[in-house]
Design a protein around this motif. Structure first.
Motif, PDB file in Angstrom:
ATOM      1  N   GLN B  85     -30.759   6.407  -9.368  1.00  0.00           N
ATOM      2  CA  GLN B  85     -29.602   7.221  -9.059  1.00  0.00           C
ATOM      3  C   GLN B  85     -28.652   6.465  -8.125  1.00  0.00           C
ATOM      4  O   GLN B  85     -29.068   5.841  -7.161  1.00  0.00           O
ATOM      5  N   ILE B  89     -24.812  12.265  -3.391  1.00  0.00           N
ATOM      6  CA  ILE B  89     -25.247  13.634  -3.689  1.00  0.00           C
ATOM      7  C   ILE B  89     -24.550  14.675  -2.825  1.00  0.00           C
ATOM      8  O   ILE B  89     -24.619  15.855  -3.099  1.00  0.00           O
ATOM      9  N   VAL B 132     -23.503  17.361  -6.167  1.00  0.00           N
ATOM     10  CA  VAL B 132     -24.429  16.670  -7.055  1.00  0.00           C
ATOM     11  C   VAL B 132     -25.884  16.952  -6.691  1.00  0.00           C
ATOM     12  O   VAL B 132     -26.764  16.918  -7.537  1.00  0.00           O
ATOM     13  N   TYR B 135     -27.604  19.256  -8.973  1.00  0.00           N
ATOM     14  CA  TYR B 135     -27.674  18.919 -10.396  1.00  0.00           C
ATOM     15  C   TYR B 135     -29.131  18.699 -10.821  1.00  0.00           C
ATOM     16  O   TYR B 135     -29.967  18.304 -10.017  1.00  0.00           O
ATOM     17  N   LEU B 140     -27.493  14.674 -13.791  1.00  0.00           N
ATOM     18  CA  LEU B 140     -27.241  13.480 -12.987  1.00  0.00           C
ATOM     19  C   LEU B 140     -26.989  12.272 -13.884  1.00  0.00           C
ATOM     20  O   LEU B 140     -26.059  11.503 -13.682  1.00  0.00           O
TER      21      LEU B 140
END
Lengths: 278, 314
Positions: B85, B89, B132, B135, B140
């Motif tokens: 990732q 976020i 985020v 999510y 994502l």
């Protein structure tokens, strides 16, 4: 022709810098605890540290204030010191956010954009700077309110503006310092331990709470004050804000701070550019 | 001009050669897949192509730009989706995309337009203004791919694009990638450890193991190399004896012992042509005095190809 393109290229760095700045600011206001602590922390420092400590010299003869605190009462002496703590802590914290990005992988995404490393770092530093200045202004504002009873007063508008310059320089220096440290450490934990370790001497040996000249008889500690950038920041800030006599001439404070800021910026940019992604 | 072209590209970490003299050319407009196990050097390879890691030796060009000398040009031509990732976020999906668009200096009008278009195309429009951190894993991933697409790159680099994503989202992302590949003639280079992904998506595939390319070609070609049909046999008595006999037969291409997921051993026959059928083999076994317990026939999958190549080098 090629010059024009070159100019355009330089110009294109502004948007990414702004973008980095904007992200820092949005993140700050998105995190309620951070906003609250930014406001509450200066109030606590002033109410729980400066106020009780100023009672130490309650009823001391005025000559003592003159010789020790440059003509200020102890409370007024402490206010710029407390602004200085905020700048020191806040600045180095912006180094932590570099590490957070590293941990969350966000740094990679930024690194792969066609943007100079220096711009990335500048944008991030400006973001932290905005938050740091907000805190400095809140501290000065709250101190002025307390000052009605405790004798703290901003000397003049020009002095206030000069004080802002000192705040910006000081914050900038520690922000770059934080990024340099951030680049040296692998994970957030090791970094935090080290930051806590180094913040202590930086804070106590800066003239923020104890006048520089008071340490004259203590060998090593006295000298450390002279290599601590915060010393010059607090010294200049105090004199500009309150109109007291500075320890160093004010132009020395400015020159030292600007020099350190430039060196740290270069070092920080170097660290940032060398930072491995993985 | 190739979209991606590497020459003896090598990356050495302390004691290991992560990428070992890889020579590779990827045509413009192709979907090219790097298939291999974890730790095969796929991610290192993609990080070098995206200028985030410098090679130890060798060179590579992306869209004609040298990855060492023209870093900035390479960066402006690629979109990159990382394996892990890589979004903020604490920002919303839209804010993340806006951040990236600004990093690439897109003018305001275009920024707004493109952001809503990519959000729409990955099906995130209605969640665009949520943070985020709320999510799901699939969302994502979709956001990250949307971000890779944001600048309409000439080359899209994807590191394990559908890792940790459910079946439905995977299929959705695959079809999306196929679509943009066609529509914008975008070259897509992806790494994957899922064979079905490479099989479904890629025009060409390279099997990479311990930093080297073992085999390269279209998925069909790679599967064909293994034989058109695979037959799995279980016999009551000696495996070795029967496989030895089988190997001498002209219609058998390859014989080896194959262990399935449950730990059962099978004789795996790779058979030339489609004219050999199960009844023929049963008959053959009877003639030679072996009794068959179980038999099955299978078209080879890319999985078989990869495992075959890796087994071969031990």
């Amino acid at each position: 022709m090629s010059e024009k393109i070159e100019f355009k290229r330089k110009f294109t760095e502004i948007q990414p810098i702004y973008s980095m700045w904007l992200r820092e600011v949005i993140r700050f206001f998105n995190m309620k605890p951070r906003v609250i602590s930014t406001i509450v922390q200066p109030v606590l420092f002033l109410a729980l540290l400066a106020l009780p400590m100023s009672k130490l010299f309650h009823g001391a003869p005025p000559e003592m204030e003159q010789t020790m605190f440059g003509g200020l009462n102890f409370f007024s002496f402490l206010v710029p010191g407390i602004v200085g703590i905020g700048l020191l802590f806040g600045g180095t914290m912006s180094g932590v956010t570099v590490l957070w990005d590293k941990d969350f992988g966000f740094l990679k995404e930024v690194m792969v954009a066609p943007v100079r490393r220096t711009s990335l770092m500048l944008g991030r530093t400006f973001g932290g700077l905005t938050v740091g200045m907000l805190q400095a202004l809140i501290t000065i504002g709250v101190a002025s309110v307390f000052g009605i009873w405790y004798g703290f007063k901003i000397s003049s508008l020009s002095g206030f503006l000069l004080a802002i310059v000192f705040c910006v320089l000081t914050f900038f220096i520690f922000s770059c310092f934080g990024i340099i440290l951030g680049g040296l450490f692998e994970g957030t934990e090791g970094f935090m331990a080290f930051v806590n370790l180094i913040q202590m001497p930086l804070f106590f040996l800066s003239g923020a709470m104890i006048p520089i000249s008071q340490l004259k008889g203590v060998p090593v500690l006295y000298q450390i004050q002279f290599i601590n950038p915060l010393t010059y920041g607090v010294d200049g800030l105090r004199s500009a804000l309150t109109g007291s006599t500075p320890f160093f001439p004010i132009w020395i404070d400015i020159i030292v701070l600007i020099t350190v800021a430039v060196v740290f910026l270069l070092l920080g940019a170097y660290t940032f550019s060398k930072m491995e992604v993985d | 001009m190739y979209a991606i072209s590497t020459k003896d590209l090598t990356k050495k970490f302390k004691n290991t050669l992560a990428v070992d003299h890889i020579n590779l050319d990827v045509e413009e407009g192709d979907i090219f897949g790097f298939v291999g196990l974890n730790g095969a050097g796929k991610t290192t390879f993609i990080l070098m192509l995206s200028t985030l890691l410098n090679p130890t030796s060798g060179t590579a060009k992306v869209c004609g730009y040298d990855i060492i000398k023209n870093k900035k040009d390479v960066r402006s031509s690629i979109g990159l989706v990382f394996e892990e990732q890589a979004v903020d976020i604490y920002l919303t999906g839209r804010q993340n995309l806006d951040f990236t668009a600004r990093m690439y200096n897109l003018p305001k009008k275009e920024r707004i337009e493109r952001i809503s278009r990519v959000l729409e195309s990955v099906g995130l429009s209605d969640r665009a203004d949520d943070k985020v951190k709320d999510y799901s894993g699939g969302m994502l991933r979709r956001l990250e791919i949307a971000r890779g697409m944001l600048i309409y790159p000439r080359v899209l680099l994807l590191d394990e694009p559908t890792i940790g994503v459910d079946v439905q989202t995977r299929r959705y992302l695959w079809d999306y990638l196929k679509k943009v590949n066609k529509e914008y003639c975008m070259t897509i280079f992806l790494t994957t450890s899922y064979m079905d992904e490479a099989d479904y998506l890629c025009d060409r595939v390279a099997i990479i193991h311990e930093g080297r390319i073992l085999s390269m070609g279209t998925p069909e070609k790679l599967k064909y190399e293994l034989g058109e049909n695979l037959i799995f046999l279980k016999v009551s008595n000696s495996f070795d004896e029967f496989s030895g006999i089988l190997f001498k037969e002209p219609w058998v291409d390859r014989v080896d012992i194959f262990e399935d997921e449950e730990g059962n051993n099978w004789i795996r026959l790779s058979v030339k042509g489609a004219n050999v059928r199960i009844p023929d083999i049963v008959k053959f076994a009877k003639e030679k005095g072996f009794s068959i317990l179980s038999i099955k026939m299978q078209k080879p999958s890319l999985n078989d190809v990869v495992l075959h190549h890796i087994d071969k080098i031990g």
